[in-house]
Design an enzyme around this catalytic site. Structure first.
Site, mmCIF file in Angstrom:
data_model
loop_
_atom_site.group_PDB
_atom_site.id
_atom_site.type_symbol
_atom_site.label_atom_id
_atom_site.label_comp_id
_atom_site.label_asym_id
_atom_site.label_seq_id
_atom_site.Cartn_x
_atom_site.Cartn_y
_atom_site.Cartn_z
ATOM 1 C CB ALA A 21 56.134 32.853 36.629
ATOM 2 C CD GLN A 100 55.097 39.833 41.145
ATOM 3 O OE1 GLN A 100 55.894 39.103 41.266
ATOM 4 N NE2 GLN A 100 55.244 40.818 39.414
ATOM 5 C CG ASP A 103 49.623 29.492 39.295
ATOM 6 O OD1 ASP A 103 49.214 29.632 40.601
ATOM 7 O OD2 ASP A 103 50.813 29.025 38.675
ATOM 8 C CG HIS A 120 48.982 40.140 37.996
ATOM 9 N ND1 HIS A 120 50.236 39.933 37.372
ATOM 10 C CD2 HIS A 120 49.775 41.745 37.695
ATOM 11 C CE1 HIS A 120 51.222 40.611 37.666
ATOM 12 N NE2 HIS A 120 51.358 41.819 37.667
ATOM 13 C CB CYS A 131 27.446 41.947 30.391
ATOM 14 S SG CYS A 131 27.869 40.494 30.762
ATOM 15 C CB CYS A 153 29.983 37.001 27.017
ATOM 16 S SG CYS A 153 28.898 37.537 28.786
ATOM 17 C CB CYS A 156 25.238 40.404 27.093
ATOM 18 S SG CYS A 156 27.577 40.985 27.710
ATOM 19 C CB THR A 194 58.690 37.785 41.439
ATOM 20 O OG1 THR A 194 58.157 38.787 40.928
ATOM 21 C CG2 THR A 194 59.067 38.140 43.054
#
Length: 251
Positions: A21, A100, A103, A120, A131, A153, A156, A194
């Site tokens: 970050a 990680q 963005d 991530h 689905c 969604c 589905c 990090t």
């Protein structure tokens, strides 16, 4: 030949940049665990990105959609640190980014998609929890803006979530496997912005050192892997990382 052994001929070192970050704070995206991090300012915010809470509570999902719509992530632009990584890659040095972050700023800065491993996931798309269909985040946020506080969604009717790895979810094994492979193969491993506290991502720093790579840590605060690093940079990332990568590019 292991990563740290002497190189022969004109082969350039394989550089892995693992970003957290801290590399994106200059783009206006707050970090999570720093002194002014999101989790310290608002511990309740962690529920918005926890799978169990999100699936069980429509109100948490509605808050999460508002946070995405109002937050800075999708409006953010790459900063000088992201751009420095791109310059290194364009210099002819083999570079892989393990991030990680969710963005997408490395790709917006110009890093080829295939050279960025998003451990991530990505906040720029959404995924159906039933689905597994994927679609764009902007499209989902347009539905929120139009008055649907918890869009389902369209294929589905299942619950939609950001295509990020929430707390309580496992990493994509294919992405993690590729990250492990490039970590074992690299000559230089740079952990930037990090805390190296979130596993399994954090363990990659130690894995790189175990396989002979030169470990460099660029972070304002100490990390659990500082004693394994051959270089520690505490200066602001926007100035220290470009200088470091220029040195590497120059050989």
């Amino acid at each position: 030949m292991s990563g740290g052994e002497a190189m022969s001929g004109a082969r350039r070192p394989l550089v892995v940049v693992m970003s957290g970050a801290g590399i994106s704070t200059d783009s206006g995206i707050p970090d999570y665990r720093g002194p002014n991090g999101l989790w310290r300012r608002d511990p309740e915010a962690e529920k918005l990105v926890t799978y169990e809470f999100s699936m069980a509570d429509p109100e948490i999902r509605r808050r999460a959609w508002r946070m995405r719509r109002e937050g800075p992530a999708l409006r953010a632009r790459p900063n000088v640190a992201h751009e420095a990584v791109v310059r290194l890659e364009r210099s002819g040095t083999p570079v892989r980014v393990i991030t990680q972050n969710v963005d997408g700023l490395h790709q917006l800065a110009g890093m080829p998609e295939r050279k960025v491993l998003e451990l991530h996931g990505s906040a720029r798309s959404v995924r159906c929890t039933r689905c597994k269909a994927r679609s764009g985040m902007e499209e989902a946020l347009e539905r929120v803006a139009a008055g649907d506080p918890d869009p389902a969604c369209e294929a589905c009717g299942g619950i939609l979530k950001s295509a990020t790895v929430m707390f309580g979810e496992g990493l994509d094994p294919a992405v993690l496997g590729e990250a492990v492979a490039v970590t074992k193969a690299c000559d230089i491993f740079i952990a930037v912005g990090t805390s190296l506290q979130v596993h399994p991502a954090a363990a990659l720093a130690g894995l790189a050192a175990d396989h002979g790579a030169r470990l460099v840590i660029v972070n304002a605060e100490p990390t659990p892997y500082d004693d394994r690093a051959q270089e520690l940079l505490r200066e602001p990332i926007g100035t220290s990382l470009p200088k470091l990568l220029e040195r590497i590019a120059a050989g």
